[in-house]
Design an enzyme around this catalytic site. Sequence first.
Site, PDB file in Angstrom:
ATOM      1  N   TYR A 272       0.938  -1.166  -0.069  1.00  0.00           N
ATOM      2  CA  TYR A 272       0.005   0.124   0.204  1.00  0.00           C
ATOM      3  C   TYR A 272       0.959   1.425  -0.056  1.00  0.00           C
ATOM      4  O   TYR A 272       2.140   1.246   0.632  1.00  0.00           O
ATOM      5  CB  TYR A 272      -1.137  -0.034   1.153  1.00  0.00           C
ATOM      6  CG  TYR A 272      -0.466   0.269   2.621  1.00  0.00           C
ATOM      7  CD1 TYR A 272      -0.088  -0.749   3.212  1.00  0.00           C
ATOM      8  CD2 TYR A 272      -0.252   1.422   2.870  1.00  0.00           C
ATOM      9  CE1 TYR A 272       0.643  -0.447   4.590  1.00  0.00           C
ATOM     10  CE2 TYR A 272       0.423   1.816   4.124  1.00  0.00           C
ATOM     11  CZ  TYR A 272       0.863   0.747   5.098  1.00  0.00           C
ATOM     12  OH  TYR A 272       1.362   0.996   6.179  1.00  0.00           O
ATOM     13  N   CYS A 273       0.126   2.435  -0.409  1.00  0.00           N
ATOM     14  CA  CYS A 273       0.905   3.795  -0.371  1.00  0.00           C
ATOM     15  C   CYS A 273      -0.165   4.495   0.185  1.00  0.00           C
ATOM     16  O   CYS A 273      -1.155   4.465   0.798  1.00  0.00           O
ATOM     17  CB  CYS A 273       1.187   4.085  -1.791  1.00  0.00           C
ATOM     18  SG  CYS A 273      -0.033   4.349  -2.963  1.00  0.00           S
ATOM     19  N   LYS A 274      -0.095   5.727  -0.167  1.00  0.00           N
ATOM     20  CA  LYS A 274      -1.377   6.877   0.197  1.00  0.00           C
ATOM     21  C   LYS A 274      -2.453   6.584  -0.291  1.00  0.00           C
ATOM     22  O   LYS A 274      -3.602   6.587   0.268  1.00  0.00           O
ATOM     23  CB  LYS A 274      -0.786   8.185   0.059  1.00  0.00           C
ATOM     24  CG  LYS A 274      -1.661   9.201   0.776  1.00  0.00           C
ATOM     25  CD  LYS A 274      -1.060  10.833   0.613  1.00  0.00           C
ATOM     26  CE  LYS A 274      -2.219  11.692   0.944  1.00  0.00           C
ATOM     27  NZ  LYS A 274      -1.721  12.840   0.054  1.00  0.00           N
TER      28      LYS A 274
ATOM     29  N   PHE B 197      -3.897   3.904   1.819  1.00  0.00           N
ATOM     30  CA  PHE B 197      -3.928   4.110   3.585  1.00  0.00           C
ATOM     31  C   PHE B 197      -5.101   5.051   3.464  1.00  0.00           C
ATOM     32  O   PHE B 197      -5.741   4.964   4.635  1.00  0.00           O
ATOM     33  CB  PHE B 197      -2.664   4.788   3.824  1.00  0.00           C
ATOM     34  CG  PHE B 197      -2.291   4.935   5.548  1.00  0.00           C
ATOM     35  CD1 PHE B 197      -2.690   3.583   6.271  1.00  0.00           C
ATOM     36  CD2 PHE B 197      -2.167   5.983   6.011  1.00  0.00           C
ATOM     37  CE1 PHE B 197      -2.620   3.893   7.580  1.00  0.00           C
ATOM     38  CE2 PHE B 197      -2.302   6.143   7.496  1.00  0.00           C
ATOM     39  CZ  PHE B 197      -2.366   4.928   8.019  1.00  0.00           C
TER      40      PHE B 197
END
Lengths: 563, 563
Positions: free
Chosen positions: A526-528, A554
């Site tokens: 995952y990232c933002k 996120f």
Amino acid sequence: VMKIVIIGAVAGGASAAARARRLSEDAEIVLFERGPEPSFANCGLPYYVGGKIESRDKLLVAPTERLRQRYRLDVRTLTEVTQINRQQKTVTVRDLQSGDTYDEAYDKLIYATGASAFKPPIPGIDGERVLSLRDLPDADRLHALVRSKGGPSTAGSPDTPQRVVVVGAGFIGIEVVENMVRRGVETTLVELSDQVLPPWDQEMIEPLHGLLRDEGVRLRLADSAERFEESESGLSVHLKSGEVVDADFAVVCIGVRPENVLALEAGIACGDRGGVITNPHMQTNDPDIYAVGDVTEVRCAVTGEATQIPLAGPANRQGRIAADHIFGRDSEYRGTQGTAIVGVFGRAAAMTGLSEKVLQRTGLPFEKVYVHPADHAGYYPGATPMSLKLLFSPEDGKVLGAQAVGINGVDKRIDVIAMAIQAGMTVYDLEEVELCYAPQFGSAKDPVNMAGFVAAGVLRGDQPVVHAKEVHESAMGDSSGPYFLLDVRTPSEFSAGHVDGAVNVPLEQLRERLEEVPRDRDVAVYCKVGQRGYMATRLLMQKGFRAKNLSGGFTTYQNVDAS
Amino acid sequence: VMKIVIIGAVAGGASAAARARRLSEDAEIVLFERGPEPSFANCGLPYYVGGKIESRDKLLVAPTERLRQRYRLDVRTLTEVTQINRQQKTVTVRDLQSGDTYDEAYDKLIYATGASAFKPPIPGIDGERVLSLRDLPDADRLHALVRSKGGPSTAGSPDTPQRVVVVGAGFIGIEVVENMVRRGVETTLVELSDQVLPPWDQEMIEPLHGLLRDEGVRLRLADSAERFEESESGLSVHLKSGEVVDADFAVVCIGVRPENVLALEAGIACGDRGGVITNPHMQTNDPDIYAVGDVTEVRCAVTGEATQIPLAGPANRQGRIAADHIFGRDSEYRGTQGTAIVGVFGRAAAMTGLSEKVLQRTGLPFEKVYVHPADHAGYYPGATPMSLKLLFSPEDGKVLGAQAVGINGVDKRIDVIAMAIQAGMTVYDLEEVELCYAPQFGSAKDPVNMAGFVAAGVLRGDQPVVHAKEVHESAMGDSSGPYFLLDVRTPSEFSAGHVDGAVNVPLEQLRERLEEVPRDRDVAVYCKVGQRGYMATRLLMQKGFRAKNLSGGFTTYQNVDAS
Ligand SMILES: Cc1cc2nc3c(=O)[nH]c(=O)nc-3n(C[C@H](O)[C@H](O)[C@H](O)COP(=O)(O)OP(=O)(O)OC[C@H]3O[C@@H](n4cnc5c(N)ncnc54)[C@H](O)[C@@H]3O)c2cc1C
Ligand SMILES: Cc1cc2nc3c(=O)[nH]c(=O)nc-3n(C[C@H](O)[C@H](O)[C@H](O)COP(=O)(O)OP(=O)(O)OC[C@H]3O[C@@H](n4cnc5c(N)ncnc54)[C@H](O)[C@@H]3O)c2cc1C
Ligand SMILES: CC(C)(COP(=O)(O)OP(=O)(O)OC[C@H]1O[C@@H](n2cnc3c(N)ncnc32)[C@H](O)[C@@H]1OP(=O)(O)O)[C@@H](O)C(=O)NCCC(=O)NCCS
Ligand SMILES: CC(C)(COP(=O)(O)OP(=O)(O)OC[C@H]1O[C@@H](n2cnc3c(N)ncnc32)[C@H](O)[C@@H]1OP(=O)(O)O)[C@@H](O)C(=O)NCCC(=O)NCCS
């Protein structure tokens, strides 16, 4: 000449009348309206109460005089239809001013009585201080209450702010809340569900909870009003949780019910939820009686199922279709998609088609993706982020529904996707749609294209996704849980907050640090917002890892988690 | 491993590279870019020049470092490809800093060189004070000129405002003009056509002429620059009309030409207008060479004809498709619809599909209607009018094109209609589309529904229309001209301005004053925007008159008349 009688002279009824006049200059058209005014802007009522719309006259979209002169309609306000006499083809009406009763004959009857505010049998709900907001008299009452500071409260000095309890956080409840805050009224919002705007999916709406609280609204979710107790000085609202909220008045906005009494009494068929059943020409089981608007049951345009969706656009178009059919045209209503929008404190929440909730209920197979694009090019000042959720068929990619929440451009993207649904388009079509682009207005890859790219990537297997709930479960378990959690954001993003148990390897370093990722486990990346996560997923998949991308990153995770 | 070489590293080229990397972690991907930076925001350049975008860094959408680290791309800026050697499957490149020349081999080549600003052979056009705006160096030059008041002019004190002549009023020219005015530069705009924004139809754009003049722009339509004469103190621009405009500098924005030299030299097939010809996979006549973006010829998505439409969205999507095809996917470009938007001084002009001009040129049968709805419910504060023109097939109602001009919500309606075109929808479909409605965002009958209603009414014969040009001819002739002109507005509207020779009978009185309308002549009815005219037309038709409605009413009439 044809004589058309219409019961209810607002969205559906007045539209039918106007169209009927254009189709037949000679027809006799009688509009009965119980209220003081025909053709008013129901949807403007909350904003009139809040003072955003300053003049009450603005609410009168087509005043009686205009309907008479321009449309030559026989408008009879303050006149209630009390009975439909199908055998005689008459309606019995009562003039509410004189009390006189008479029968009026019809060739064709249009039943456009709308829906009334639902008031469940809660003790005290019929008290004077417990209001609802459906029509002009309701709005007048609320307007009179709030515009004078201190209102009816005798609880303190005239400068003591008023207090209101709004029960129900559907779109009307939310609009009432916004307008109460606009008036400086201390507002408590009570909602049975664990979220406001229950038709939307929870994780999309979650950010609005913080926004409402920031605006000073006391939010009571997963709670309900059980008793209203009126005193000289005010009102006590007893909640199921045990809390007692003192207020000057309450507004109950917990939904509407088709105003179907006359229909039921006359043997006109109604559905389970009370809506009058019609064919696509808006004809009821009595071919001389049409029903339009909130009082009808509609077919969901996506599932084909019978449902109740009380909205102004459908009511207007149904009125037009009924008039068409009366004059021999074969116009058909296509069903309601549920395209809706609500604005609150500078944010907009919009949706079209099916929500995840409804999809789960119907058992239809679906997949979903989240994107969080800017409303216009990031390099041009003033860009604001939005969250967009796209629901689609995993079989053929057909678009099933969409929701968006943000500051700007939310209405546009949902309208565009509403068109896609109407046209039966797929996520592959969304990849290719060509929308307006200059930097103030959008992006070269519009949010709608982006949602299409991501969804198509999921279906093509380029971007297997994992959803926040699964990751959450993984995070809650020990580190040997189903997923190895890989955070590919920067270290500073990571340290500002991350999923429990996640390991941080920034995307830029991933190629060099592959040995830190296990090859024998499922990896949730995952990232933002999902974009770097996607790139990491591609990289890992091609290097033989079992990687999936956390859709929406996120940002979406935090909203799901919060529930 | 596959080796991909890309010439040009901005919209099309960088998108292709990014997608290629996601599809193949192992591919070798080399990006050649002549300019100093890859992946910059061309579309932001005018706003950087104008100071709206303050930081130049914002224009670097994906800086070199990110392309290297995140995408592992071999980016070589300040490196020009000078030759394509198809036999050897190499390109010859020159490092513009060192002057070194070398060959680089490819398996697949993507030709994404874009289009250069067209500079016709006008005397003086290559002078120092005659600029254009395509890339960062151009923007830097202009930025340096305008940000210091007085600029390069030695004609007066440093506080003397600068003066610019912008030649060409396409969308880039208009954006340059806006940003020059933003900088306080005295601006003259010279345009060969009799309107700005030539791709739009004249009557839609007419209101922008007044707006530009109101903002102080000296508009020179139907004129052109014939000679630039440079002196120490400035520039004299000699116009065809004989006028000589003195200025400090000029910006030439008269269109772009595909940067096709390398392709032509290498025997890659190009079309009449110079664009590289590709198949829907973006493959040229050399199957190892793809071309994407402004350098290509595209198929018009509506007519199927070959054309040049230089826009960022298409370039980005084409890049993605080329990468797909290189890796064995059958993605296809669907053609370009020409969906475009430009903002100027708070107004937006948008279009999609075919204009009336293009329809006339192609000879396709078409009908058109105009509506002038508000962007959102009139009763909610802040509603602003827009003009919306819908072009459609008289045979089956298929939507062919649309244009809109207004303050708010113009992008949304054109995007919605762009979807309709993409889906092959008809005006009958537009009647039924279900769009977001709350009073801040739209109307129960959205402008798109309204356009659909009116267009469908025309096709059904409910609302025969007459267009402004015909009425104008009638008005110019004597009162026995082809049409009896009936103005159904109020007397005060009438006296504030009307079509010459029109007779005023307000709609509200028409039923009582029918004897004032001749039964033996064609009657052209009009009101302000077309809606009351429609109602009068319905009334008259049913009473045996030969009535037609002036589409778009006096509002559209005035804009056509003005030309
Ligand atoms: C506060 C509020 C805000 C809203 N905001 C939005 C919005 O933003 N967007 C949206 O799409 N929709 C909105 N709606 C919903 C929208 O107003 C309705 O969907 C629409 O008005 C339904 O039209 P209708 O003709 O069926 O009923 P109505 O417009 O309610 O008209 C029915 C009329 O029938 C009259 N009537 C009923 N029974 C009788 C009888 N026996 N005799 C005579 N007259 C009778 C009633 O007095 C009423 O005036 C809102 C509604 C409310 C109340
Ligand atoms: C001022 C301006 C405003 C614009 N505004 C908009 C807008 O609002 N909306 C919109 O849709 N479009 C807009 N456009 C158009 C849009 O920018 C182009 O359609 C898009 O950039 C085309 O992409 P491309 O990749 O084909 O070409 P480009 O983005 O122009 O990239 C081509 C690159 O190739 C390089 N190159 C050329 N030849 C060689 C060579 N031989 N060797 C190495 N490198 C080479 C060039 O230096 C250039 O950087 C605007 C364009 C300009 C100039
Ligand atoms: C206003 C009301 C009386 C309907 O009247 P209407 O005459 O159908 O009004 P509209 O303003 O919607 O106009 C639509 C008609 O004008 C025509 N029209 C609109 N603009 C036109 C133009 N520029 N040229 C020609 N015709 C035009 C349309 O074709 C359509 O006619 P049709 O249905 O015969 O095709 C009814 O909608 C109403 O009471 N609305 C207020 C209540 C309400 O909707 N409440 C809920 C939302 S707040
Ligand atoms: C930025 C640029 C290098 C392209 O890079 P890109 O990685 O394709 O970038 P984008 O930001 O467009 O992202 C699109 C990709 O991210 C994916 N993506 C976007 N958001 C996502 C999310 N939330 N979750 C998962 N994936 C996501 C998309 O699916 C798409 O991938 P795909 O093409 O493999 O399906 C190139 O477009 C460019 O140089 N642009 C600037 C120049 C330009 O366009 N000029 C003209 C306009 S000013």
